[in-house]
Design an enzyme around this catalytic site. Structure first.
Site, PDB file in Angstrom:
ATOM      1  N   LYS A 134      72.808  55.698 132.284  1.00 25.30           N
ATOM      2  CA  LYS A 134      71.645  54.811 132.279  1.00 25.30           C
ATOM      3  C   LYS A 134      71.375  54.240 133.662  1.00 25.30           C
ATOM      4  CE  LYS A 134      71.103  53.746 127.475  1.00 25.30           C
ATOM      5  NZ  LYS A 134      70.879  52.801 126.418  1.00 25.30           N
ATOM      6  N   LYS A 190      66.207  57.743 121.807  1.00 25.71           N
ATOM      7  CA  LYS A 190      64.921  57.089 121.591  1.00 25.71           C
ATOM      8  C   LYS A 190      64.264  56.619 122.880  1.00 25.71           C
ATOM      9  CE  LYS A 190      67.254  53.400 119.230  1.00 25.71           C
ATOM     10  NZ  LYS A 190      68.312  52.981 120.149  1.00 25.71           N
ATOM     11  N   LYS A 222      71.595  64.640 124.482  1.00 30.76           N
ATOM     12  CA  LYS A 222      71.446  64.113 123.115  1.00 30.76           C
ATOM     13  C   LYS A 222      70.021  63.598 122.886  1.00 30.76           C
ATOM     14  CE  LYS A 222      72.462  59.261 123.065  1.00 30.76           C
ATOM     15  NZ  LYS A 222      72.537  58.174 122.179  1.00 30.76           N
TER      16      LYS A 222
HETATM   17  N1  AQP Z   1      71.340  61.924 119.087  1.00 26.67           N
HETATM   18  C1  AQP Z   1      72.108  61.225 118.268  1.00 26.67           C
HETATM   19  N2  AQP Z   1      72.849  61.863 117.315  1.00 26.67           N
HETATM   20  C2  AQP Z   1      73.637  61.161 116.462  1.00 26.67           C
HETATM   21  N3  AQP Z   1      73.740  59.810 116.487  1.00 26.67           N
HETATM   22  C3  AQP Z   1      73.012  59.137 117.412  1.00 26.67           C
HETATM   23  N4  AQP Z   1      72.877  57.833 117.699  1.00 26.67           N
HETATM   24  C4  AQP Z   1      72.017  57.681 118.729  1.00 26.67           C
HETATM   25  N5  AQP Z   1      71.558  58.880 119.129  1.00 26.67           N
HETATM   26  C5  AQP Z   1      72.166  59.807 118.333  1.00 26.67           C
HETATM   27  C6  AQP Z   1      73.556  56.770 116.968  1.00 26.67           C
HETATM   28  O1  AQP Z   1      72.553  55.844 116.578  1.00 26.67           O
HETATM   29  C7  AQP Z   1      73.077  54.530 116.657  1.00 26.67           C
HETATM   30  C8  AQP Z   1      72.118  53.726 117.470  1.00 26.67           C
HETATM   31  O2  AQP Z   1      72.564  53.480 118.692  1.00 26.67           O
HETATM   32  P1  AQP Z   1      71.902  52.466 119.696  1.00 26.67           P
HETATM   33  O3  AQP Z   1      70.495  52.184 119.349  1.00 26.67           O
HETATM   34  O4  AQP Z   1      72.759  51.275 119.780  1.00 26.67           O
HETATM   35  O5  AQP Z   1      71.976  53.184 121.064  1.00 26.67           O
HETATM   36  P2  AQP Z   1      72.208  54.627 121.506  1.00 26.67           P
HETATM   37  O6  AQP Z   1      73.451  55.197 120.965  1.00 26.67           O
HETATM   38  O7  AQP Z   1      72.141  54.568 123.003  1.00 26.67           O
HETATM   39  O8  AQP Z   1      70.965  55.362 120.864  1.00 26.67           O
HETATM   40  P3  AQP Z   1      69.763  56.022 121.605  1.00 26.67           P
HETATM   41  O9  AQP Z   1      68.823  56.526 120.563  1.00 26.67           O
HETATM   42  O10 AQP Z   1      70.228  57.006 122.609  1.00 26.67           O
HETATM   43  O11 AQP Z   1      69.095  54.773 122.304  1.00 26.67           O
HETATM   44  P4  AQP Z   1      68.776  54.535 123.836  1.00 26.67           P
HETATM   45  O12 AQP Z   1      67.867  55.670 124.227  1.00 26.67           O
HETATM   46  O13 AQP Z   1      68.105  53.217 123.873  1.00 26.67           O
HETATM   47  O14 AQP Z   1      70.069  54.555 124.583  1.00 26.67           O
HETATM   48  C9  AQP Z   1      74.492  54.643 117.215  1.00 26.67           C
HETATM   49  O15 AQP Z   1      75.418  54.635 116.148  1.00 26.67           O
HETATM   50  C10 AQP Z   1      74.483  55.982 117.883  1.00 26.67           C
HETATM   51  O16 AQP Z   1      75.769  56.568 117.934  1.00 26.67           O
END
Ligand code: AQP
Length: 333
Positions: free
Chosen positions: A114, A199, A196
């Site tokens: 990030k 969002k 991965k």
């Molecule tokens: N691609 C993925 N496959 C499986 N699980 C996923 N998670 C996120 N992306 C995937 C799981 O969703 C939960 C939400 O996590 P978060 O919102 O705290 O942050 P994150 O893991 O950083 O999710 P994102 O979507 O990638 O958000 P951004 O882009 O803001 O960093 C967690 O349980 C995560 O494992």
């Protein structure tokens, strides 16, 4: 009683990755573990570790809460709340920072990824993100935390912080276990299966959001990157794009990856992609319908108020004990 805690940041539009890796999994755990208590929150304090547009984020906070309910979270069995409405998360986060080393935070893969993406200044909160996450979990004495594979490293540091605190001040925090699904722990970007599905991705071409219409879902799956081998195999190394689609089919269709492979053996990818497009559009369509019902019901605020009060009750007691352990505050004479 065992307690399970999890959260999602309102940092972008929820994706199929969030649904498969976290939301759906949480609902299944709630159904299969009747003897456990569940705490689930919208992690808005985490979202502001990178810049967010305030009005957008306020809308997304409600969206995430409503989507949890749409996916089947039972508010009578789960304490559903907004993280920033329970001030003890930030308070314990600070106390835990005093037991965490900069070196171990700098090693976190998500921080490295990030901070590389940031053009302007990198906030200190992006570095201390895993400590706040540890506070979210330790505050409620969670026994287990369902997360996708990407959060495994953060859960390991949470365990380290808890063990270190317990060694220093005496047994106090429960050391949590990660609950990572066997299939679907890491849904990949449809255009770049080495990355991965996220969002906050710059482009939405490779991700399916939980608000996409059926035509876009089908189009995105049809144009998902696969390979030129034309062989139906579940091989994450040699055929990562196809393996990702098989994983999605497997979770949404309730079949093992091997059963999906057997079903489409000897056929090209086109039929498989078409069927997967229909399956995903149907699953997400059903979720959207429930989401609209929740929004229309007007029950969301009452559920979130109740969740906030229950979470605060638990968190404030834990916090008081924690301060005493550390030696904060005064001795009453
Ligand atoms: N691609 C993925 N496959 C499986 N699980 C996923 N998670 C996120 N992306 C995937 C799981 O969703 C939960 C939400 O996590 P978060 O919102 O705290 O942050 P994150 O893991 O950083 O999710 P994102 O979507 O990638 O958000 P951004 O882009 O803001 O960093 C967690 O349980 C995560 O494992």
């Amino acid at each position: 009683m065992k307690r399970i805690v999890s959260g999602i940041q309102p940092s972008g539009t929820l994706t199929l990755g969030n649904y498969i890796g976290a939301i759906k999994r949480f609902v299944e755990l709630q159904q299969s573990l009747p003897d456990c208590e569940f705490y689930l929150f919208v992690a808005d304090l985490h979202a502001i570790t990178v810049p967010q547009e305030p009005s957008e984020m306020r809308r997304r906070i409600r969206d995430v809460a409503a989507m949890y309910l749409a996916a089947g979270i039972d508010p009578d069995r789960t304490v559903l709340f907004i993280q920033s409405e329970v001030k003890e998360h930030a308070e314990l986060g600070y106390l835990l920072q005093c037991n965490t080393y900069i070196g171990e935070l700098e090693r976190m893969t998500q921080f490295k990824d990030k901070s590389k993406k940031q053009e302007a200044g990198i906030t200190s909160a992006l570095l201390t993100y895993p400590v706040l996450m540890a506070a979210d979990i330790l505050l409620y004495d969670a026994d287990a935390v369902p997360v996708g594979e990407d959060q495994k490293q953060h859960l390991e540091i949470c365990r380290d912080i808890a063990i270190r605190f317990n060694n220093r001040y005496g047994e106090f925090f429960t050391v949590p276990e990660p609950l990572i699904p066997k299939v679907g722990a890491r849904i990949m970007d449809l255009q770049d299966p080495a990355r991965k599905m996220s969002k906050s991705a710059e482009s939405d071409k490779g991700l399916i959001t939980l608000y996409d219409d059926p035509a876009s879902i089908k189009r995105k799956i049809k144009s998902a990157v696969t390979d030129s081998l034309g062989l139906m195999n579940y091989d994450e190394e040699a055929q990562p794009g196809l393996a990702n689609l098989i994983t999605i089919y497997s979770v949404l269709g309730g079949l093992s990856p091997e059963a999906v492979v057997a079903k489409y053996q000897g056929q090209g990818y086109a039929q498989f992609k078409e069927d997967l497009g229909n399956l995903a559009a149907e699953s997400i369509g059903a979720l959207q319908q429930k989401y609209q019902e929740i929004i229309a019901s007007g029950r969301l605020d009452e559920i979130l108020d109740r969740g906030r009060d229950a979470a605060h009750l638990y968190a404030s007691r834990k916090m008081e004990k924690c301060k005493r352990k550390i030696g904060l505050g005064r001795i009453r004479k």
